[in-house]
Write an enzyme that holds these catalytic residues in place. Structure first.
Site, PDB file in Angstrom:
ATOM      1  N   GLY A  58     -53.559 -17.151 -11.526  1.00  0.00           N
ATOM      2  CA  GLY A  58     -53.531 -15.991 -10.955  1.00  0.00           C
ATOM      3  C   GLY A  58     -54.948 -15.384 -10.937  1.00  0.00           C
ATOM      4  O   GLY A  58     -55.997 -16.132 -11.419  1.00  0.00           O
TER       5      GLY A  58
ATOM      6  N   ASP B  63     -55.026  -0.319 -20.948  1.00  0.00           N
ATOM      7  CA  ASP B  63     -54.775  -0.769 -19.569  1.00  0.00           C
ATOM      8  C   ASP B  63     -53.275  -1.702 -19.682  1.00  0.00           C
ATOM      9  O   ASP B  63     -53.205  -2.505 -18.975  1.00  0.00           O
ATOM     10  CB  ASP B  63     -55.761  -2.023 -19.407  1.00  0.00           C
TER      11      ASP B  63
HETATM   12  N1  LIG Z   1     -52.153 -16.718 -20.753  1.00  0.00           N
HETATM   13  C1  LIG Z   1     -51.755 -16.791 -19.793  1.00  0.00           C
HETATM   14  N2  LIG Z   1     -50.766 -17.765 -19.537  1.00  0.00           N
HETATM   15  C2  LIG Z   1     -50.134 -17.807 -18.172  1.00  0.00           C
HETATM   16  N3  LIG Z   1     -50.448 -16.925 -16.947  1.00  0.00           N
HETATM   17  C3  LIG Z   1     -51.610 -16.090 -17.248  1.00  0.00           C
HETATM   18  C4  LIG Z   1     -52.200 -15.872 -18.597  1.00  0.00           C
HETATM   19  N4  LIG Z   1     -53.217 -14.955 -18.491  1.00  0.00           N
HETATM   20  C5  LIG Z   1     -53.248 -14.561 -17.277  1.00  0.00           C
HETATM   21  N5  LIG Z   1     -52.246 -15.018 -16.326  1.00  0.00           N
HETATM   22  C6  LIG Z   1     -52.012 -15.101 -15.056  1.00  0.00           C
HETATM   23  O1  LIG Z   1     -53.253 -14.736 -14.475  1.00  0.00           O
HETATM   24  C7  LIG Z   1     -52.968 -13.424 -13.799  1.00  0.00           C
HETATM   25  C8  LIG Z   1     -54.239 -12.741 -13.792  1.00  0.00           C
HETATM   26  O2  LIG Z   1     -54.692 -12.161 -14.914  1.00  0.00           O
HETATM   27  P1  LIG Z   1     -55.670 -11.221 -15.090  1.00  0.00           P
HETATM   28  O3  LIG Z   1     -55.637 -10.711 -16.511  1.00  0.00           O
HETATM   29  O4  LIG Z   1     -57.067 -12.000 -14.733  1.00  0.00           O
HETATM   30  O5  LIG Z   1     -55.775  -9.901 -13.904  1.00  0.00           O
HETATM   31  P2  LIG Z   1     -54.665  -8.923 -13.663  1.00  0.00           P
HETATM   32  O6  LIG Z   1     -54.062  -8.502 -15.051  1.00  0.00           O
HETATM   33  O7  LIG Z   1     -53.806  -9.192 -12.953  1.00  0.00           O
HETATM   34  O8  LIG Z   1     -55.581  -7.755 -13.091  1.00  0.00           O
HETATM   35  P3  LIG Z   1     -56.698  -6.915 -13.862  1.00  0.00           P
HETATM   36  O9  LIG Z   1     -57.936  -7.494 -13.509  1.00  0.00           O
HETATM   37  O10 LIG Z   1     -56.857  -5.565 -13.160  1.00  0.00           O
HETATM   38  O11 LIG Z   1     -56.508  -6.842 -15.482  1.00  0.00           O
HETATM   39  C9  LIG Z   1     -51.896 -12.683 -14.228  1.00  0.00           C
HETATM   40  O12 LIG Z   1     -51.231 -11.741 -13.913  1.00  0.00           O
HETATM   41  C10 LIG Z   1     -51.112 -13.883 -14.823  1.00  0.00           C
HETATM   42  O13 LIG Z   1     -50.160 -14.138 -13.991  1.00  0.00           O
END
Ligand SMILES: Nc1ncnc2c1ncn2[C@@H]1O[C@H](COP(=O)(O)OP(=O)(O)OP(=O)(O)O)[C@@H](O)[C@H]1O
Ligand SMILES: [Mg+2]
Length: 418
Positions: free
Chosen positions: A97, A220
């Site tokens: 993601g 958040d």
């Molecule tokens: N530990 C993990 N295991 C599996 N997938 C994950 C994990 N951490 C993040 N992801 C995936 O990556 C995506 C991006 O996460 P990230 O926290 O970078 O951004 P976000 O939460 O979508 O947005 P923001 O930057 O506004 O917080 C998540 O929505 C999830 O689908």
């Protein structure tokens, strides 16, 4: 409910010797993501333990030494080359993601990589830090998640700080984020019981933070930060915006307004005053998303439906009206009593006066009681989603009702920034 954790360790690393006030003055840039709100409120020194002087090479070495000293064997200090190797050079084939701060890639570690590290899948977040603000969030995440352990918080396995690169290594969550399950068309619909389980798990994560030895405000809470394991157990991720709660006689901490559109409490957006009740507000918004299958903020919808709170409020107090806005992907298969209670709970959580919002402990109690409702069978098939009715099965009459309602003005953010 309280999970035993080690006593809170103040972070007094050498690299953080510059007082927050001075350092925060250098932050000319807020988070460059969809999480950003405003640059208008003056940055205030509320996170003194987490300040740092610069991003020079020598400073990253110092940061590593300090973190290693503080966390010892609790967190692994990875090299960039190791993380490149386990993610096939951060290949798009391994992309899980992307958020406002960078990409997340899947990788595999084996037991030979480090002593004591078990073979497992991991998620590697590659932060696009582009300045001090990104570094600060990376450090906040390491320090909070490095110390807080609970079944409803994602486990941080390690980190990497090399020159200007900042990475985080988490346990891999096989079912991804709640956001993907609720809103992505490709995914299977989440059944009512699973939604309840996820809400309860996420509530336990927040309650743990609020009741920790030193209160932590998550700041958040949203569906993309609720990750799911193979059994749909919910775990909170992303502590980059987390803050220590007020101390002594203070009722709140004052901070630059950051968070995500649609989820942040109105009093926080307008004053910068942050309390645990700000998290409760965001939790209420997520409850509404679980009920309706709609996003907190959805610019692709007609104007009157873009803000989930404004749109849904008139429907939340009666079962008859509520069923008009229930997520059509549930196909009518949910407990009528349960959804009504959840809607009332959501309404309490999004109260304009923070004092009227319940504590997370009370929320958990309410949600756990809902699991006992057995009126699913009664609901089944009784209210099929009609093709004629509008999106979410809202009948034209329902829409007219919502038009007549008095709506609260939405939070004063700049829509261009979303
Ligand atoms: N530990 C993990 N295991 C599996 N997938 C994950 C994990 N951490 C993040 N992801 C995936 O990556 C995506 C991006 O996460 P990230 O926290 O970078 O951004 P976000 O939460 O979508 O947005 P923001 O930057 O506004 O917080 C998540 O929505 C999830 O689908
Ligand atoms: Mg996130």
């Amino acid at each position: 409910m309280r999970e035993s954790s080690k006593p809170w360790r103040p972070f007094t690393a050498n690299c953080c010797s510059v007082e927050g006030q001075t350092v925060f003055g250098n932050f000319s840039r807020c988070r460059p993501s969809k999480s950003e709100f405003s640059k208008d409120i003056a940055p205030l020194p509320s996170f003194r333990r987490l300040s740092f002087s610069d991003l020079s090479r020598s400073s990253s070495i110092r940061i590593n030494e300090d973190l290693a000293q503080s966390f010892g064997a609790d967190l692994y200090d990875f090299q960039l080359s190791e993380l490149r190797a386990i993610t096939q050079n951060f290949s798009s084939n391994f992309l899980l993601g992307e958020g406002g701060f960078g990409t997340v890639h899947k990788g595999y570690v084996d037991e030979n990589m480090r002593q004591g590290l078990k073979a497992q899948a991991v998620a590697v977040k590659l932060l696009d830090i582009e300045g001090l603000q990104g570094h600060r969030e990376w450090l906040a995440e390491v320090i909070f998640l490095g110390q807080l352990r609970h079944p409803n918080l994602v486990k941080l396995i390690g980190y990497c700080c090399e020159d200007e690169e900042r990475l985080l290594v988490y346990e891999f969550m096989p079912r991804g984020s709640l956001e993907n399950h609720l809103f992505k068309r490709m995914s299977m619909s989440l059944p009512w019981g699973t939604r309840l389980k996820i809400a309860t798990g996420a509530a336990k994560g927040l309650a743990f933070l609020h009741e920790a030895e030193k209160t932590v405000i998550y700041r958040d809470f949203k569906t993309s930060n609720v990750l799911l394991d193979s059994d749909f157990n919910a775990k909170l991720s992303d502590f980059g915006l987390a803050k220590m709660g007020p101390e002594g006689s203070d009722t709140h901490v004052t901070t630059r307004v950051m968070g995500t559109y649609g989820y942040a409490a109105p009093e926080y957006v307008s004053t910068g005053h942050l309390t645990t009740k700000s998290d409760v507000y965001s939790f209420g918004v997520v409850l509404l998303e679980l009920l309706t299958g709609r996003r907190a903020m959805d610019k692709s919808r007609p104007k009157s439906e873009q803000n989930l709170i404004d749109w849904s409020k008139p429907y939340l107090t009666s079962s008859r009206r509520l069923r008009c806005i229930m997520d059509p992907r549930l196909g009518g298969q949910y407990s009528v009593k349960g959804t009504k209670q959840m809607a009332l709970l959501a309404l309490q959580c999004i109260s304009l006066n923070p004092k009227d919002r319940p504590k997370m402990a009370a929320i958990i109690e309410t949600l756990e009681a809902l699991q006992n409702y057995k009126d699913m069978a009664v609901t089944r098939g009784q209210w099929p989603v009609s093709q004629k009715s509008g999106r979410n099965g809202v009948a034209p009459r329902g829409r007219a009702e919502s038009r007549g309602a008095v709506f609260r003005k939405s939070a004063p953010f700049n829509p261009k920034k979303t």
